[in-house]
Enzyme design. Structure first.
Site, mmCIF file in Angstrom:
data_model
loop_
_atom_site.group_PDB
_atom_site.id
_atom_site.type_symbol
_atom_site.label_atom_id
_atom_site.label_comp_id
_atom_site.label_asym_id
_atom_site.label_seq_id
_atom_site.Cartn_x
_atom_site.Cartn_y
_atom_site.Cartn_z
ATOM 1 N N PRO A 83 -1.728 0.994 -1.688
ATOM 2 C CA PRO A 83 -0.622 1.163 -2.411
ATOM 3 C C PRO A 83 0.704 2.260 -1.704
ATOM 4 O O PRO A 83 0.267 3.281 -1.150
ATOM 5 C CB PRO A 83 -1.365 2.088 -3.681
ATOM 6 C CG PRO A 83 -2.722 1.586 -3.680
ATOM 7 C CD PRO A 83 -3.017 1.260 -2.155
ATOM 8 N N CYS A 84 1.850 1.525 -2.212
ATOM 9 C CA CYS A 84 2.965 2.217 -1.409
ATOM 10 C C CYS A 84 3.905 3.057 -2.382
ATOM 11 O O CYS A 84 4.985 3.418 -1.874
ATOM 12 C CB CYS A 84 3.629 1.146 -0.768
ATOM 13 S SG CYS A 84 4.056 -0.225 -1.749
#
Length: 318
Positions: A83-84
């Site tokens: 996840p960014c």
């Protein structure tokens, strides 16, 4: 056992990365994602893959090997897109965002599984996170695990996608060879770029190249499943027909906007944003961009129905 190379896909989402790996010659043996709906979609897209609803932070190497019926050392590629949200330049980019720690869990599993190669994708903003220390830490950890590593940013537009979409990529190899990032095949939209002229790069498909075969719909028109009218105007469009449902169009349904919003959209010139309209028609939200039909699109986000405006019709995209 197939002669195909074997991949494991973590943070797999709906299966986009696995689809790319499949087309590159890999067989994805195991996939995992925390989101149950995403895994449901993944299973629909890749029914032959063992896909598990799981938090990668709690996933062990034994879970992966048992779930995929693989032995230690059988994995050719461990791929993942941690996840960014905390890294994205569009967000707050908090260094202590717990989601930022999930790349540590990804590297933990790499250490436990010892795949022949590692592929990690993220947003370009990760490079400036904590003044570059995050990427330094990732690279150093991978090297300490016995891999050679290469990192950099690639733009999908430079590989034939009609959209400017930049992504941070890390490739690591365990066999001692030096990894490299792929060389662009397309101009990325810069058709006047001198380098492109001498390197014989292909022109990147434009928004017009990508959309001109679709039926033209106004506000609230269209449907979830439609028959394509059959007029394909270029090879890019022909190649996008797909093989599972050739001739079918999915999700080609237009949002219905208010008259006030339509009037504002009509005032935005192609290739410009909401800041180009007269002040009395503006809103606080400037990041409303009307696509230029003769260039690749801006990055398509989850808010594409209100952030990206159709190049010819005053509405969001379908």
């Amino acid at each position: 056992m197939s002669d195909q190379m074997i991949a494991v896909d973590l943070f797999a989402g709906a299966g986009g990365l696995s689809e790319g790996l499949h087309r590159a010659g890999y067989r994805t043996a195991f996939a995992a994602d925390f989101d149950e709906q995403a895994v449901g979609t993944y299973r629909h897209n890749h029914p032959d893959v063992q896909a598990k609803v799981a938090d990668v932070a709690g996933l062990t190497a034994r879970d992966v090997l048992d779930g995929s019926e693989l032995g230690h050392g059988d994995i050719d590629l461990l791929a993942g897109v941690p996840p960014c949200q905390g890294f994205s330049l569009a967000g707050r980019r908090l260094p202590n965002d717990p989601k930022n720690r999930l790349f540590v869990q990804f590297l933990r599993l790499a250490q436990e599984l010892q795949p022949k190669a590692i592929l990690m994708e993220n947003v370009p903003g990760i490079q400036s996170m904590q003044r570059g220390l995050v990427v330094d830490a990732i690279e150093n950890t991978v090297r300490e695990m016995g891999y050679s590593v290469k990192t950099g940013v690639l733009n999908a537009a430079e590989f034939g996608v009609p959209q400017s979409r930049k992504r941070f990529i890390m490739i690591a190899l365990r066999d001692g060879s030096t990894p490299s990032l792929p060389t662009p095949t397309h101009t990325g939209g810069a058709i006047t770029d001198e380098v492109a002229l001498f390197d014989d790069l292909l022109p990147t498909p434009s928004v017009r190249d990508a959309l001109s075969d679709l039926p033209t719909f106004g506000q609230g028109q269209g449907g979830e499943v439609l028959e394509h009218p059959g007029g394909y105007y270029n090879q890019f469009q022909k190649d996008r027909q797909g093989t599972r449902h050739p001739g079918s169009l999915f999700n080609h349904r237009a949002t219905r906007h208010s008259e006030r919003i339509v009037a504002r959209y009509e005032l935005i010139p192609p290739g410009r944003d909401n800041g180009a309209v007269p002040e009395e028609h503006r809103t606080k939200k400037i990041n409303v961009f009307r696509l230029d039909p003769d260039a690749p699109a801006r990055t398509v986000t989850c808010n594409f129905r209100t952030d990206l405006i159709h190049p010819w019709i005053p509405r969001g995209l379908t």
